[in-house]
Motif scaffolding. Structure first.
Motif: not given
Ligand SMILES: C[S@@+](CC[C@H](N)C(=O)[O-])C[C@H]1O[C@@H](n2cnc3c(N)ncnc32)[C@H](O)[C@@H]1O
Length: 296
Positions: A131-145
């Motif tokens: 995940t590194g900075s968490g970018a992918i995970a955080l964006a997915m959470k934003k799309y699918f709360p």
């Protein structure tokens, strides 16, 4: 202060700084986008329009501007100088322990989101591995709360940054530290969606010199560029549900070998997969859909 000094001071508008530093900057690193970002930063402006509205006003902190300019003009990445990068519509903290998220990775996420919506892929549990900075995970959470989002990385320092991003953005993600997908396997969790942008570049000479100099090399370079994919494929039954979607960022030259690996490790009669190119026209993504009945 004498008259001369006054007129000198009065000339330090954002516009004048922009024009003179555009002129003196190294063209490889300094362009309008970079200068605007630096001016927004040192003026504490939240948007480009705020900068435009104040273009003829005095710059707030010329010393900080010069300090940042000198760093970036010498090749230091803008995102590290500012300590932040944009990823889709999120502002993400980054530092030397985290790769700066790339536009191709934004595409990985937007493709995944499109597939979820188009094919009705279940999305109860989502994982971003490496995940590194968490970018992918955080964006997915934003799309699918309402999805449970998990993320892992072997770098303790990167996970600290990712956790900070999660807190600052109020996007709840559960983080694990460990090798490849092992922490997820050990947790006993099973995923509906698995996304990863693992290290995959095996041609060392193809990596940009500034990237080698400033970004974490183990985030990009790998002697065997297939190592992570093979590990994920081989163990997928241990961390994926029966119906699933896996999406990967890949290198432009990996399609043939990855096809072999998909056919080796997945039940191909019940699996669909597709490769696609990024907006530069380079082969860049692999998506695998499990539990799918393929029509003859
Ligand atoms: C290409 S970067 C991706 C970072 C982020 N997902 C992005 O797209 O911006 C790869 C990440 O893999 C992590 N990594 C490298 N080797 C690893 C390993 N053996 N196990 C887990 N993570 C690893 C690095 O720390 C880095 O954060």
């Amino acid at each position: 202060m004498n008259k001369n000094n006054l007129s000198k001071e009065a000339k330090l508008t954002n516009r004048n700084v922009y024009v003179s530093y555009k002129e003196k900057g190294n063209k490889k690193y300094i362009n309008s986008t970079v200068l605007n970002a630096l001016l927004m930063e040192v003026n504490d402006f939240k948007s480009f329009s705020e900068l435009i509205l104040n273009f003829d006003k005095e710059i707030k902190d010329i010393n900080r501007f010069k300090e940042l300019f000198n760093k970036v003009n010498g090749g230091y990445p803008l995102a590290y100088a500012l300590g932040k990068a944009n990823f889709i519509d999120l502002e993400i903290k980054v530092n030397k322990y985290t790769l700066i998220p790339r536009p191709e990775t934004e595409e990985l996420v937007t493709k995944a989101v499109d597939y979820v919506r188009k094919f009705g892929v279940p999305r109860g549990n989502i994982c971003d591995c490496c995940t590194g900075s968490g970018a992918i995970a955080l964006a997915m959470k934003k799309y699918f709360p309402d999805s449970n989002v998990y993320a892992c990385d072997h770098s303790k320092e990167a996970i600290e940054v990712a956790k900070e991003n999660s807190k600052n953005l109020s996007l709840d993600v559960t983080f694990f530290i460990g090798n490849k997908v092992n922490p997820i396997i050990n947790s006993g969790l099973k995923m509906d969606i698995f996304l990863s942008n693992p290290p995959y570049v095996e041609h060392f000479d193809e990596i940009d010199e500034d990237v080698k100099k400033y970004e974490p090399l183990d985030a990009i370079y790998l002697k065997n560029g297939y190592e992570f994919y093979e590990d994920f494929f081989k163990h997928h039954k241990e961390f994926m549900k029966e119906h699933f979607m896996m999406g990967f960022e890949i290198n432009y030259d990996q399609e043939e070998k990855l096809t072999e690996l998909v056919e080796k490790y997945f039940d191909v009669e019940h699996t669909a997969y597709s490769f696609s190119k990024d907006f530069y026209g380079k082969m860049r993504f692999l998506f695998i859909f499990g539990g799918v009945v393929i029509e003859e």
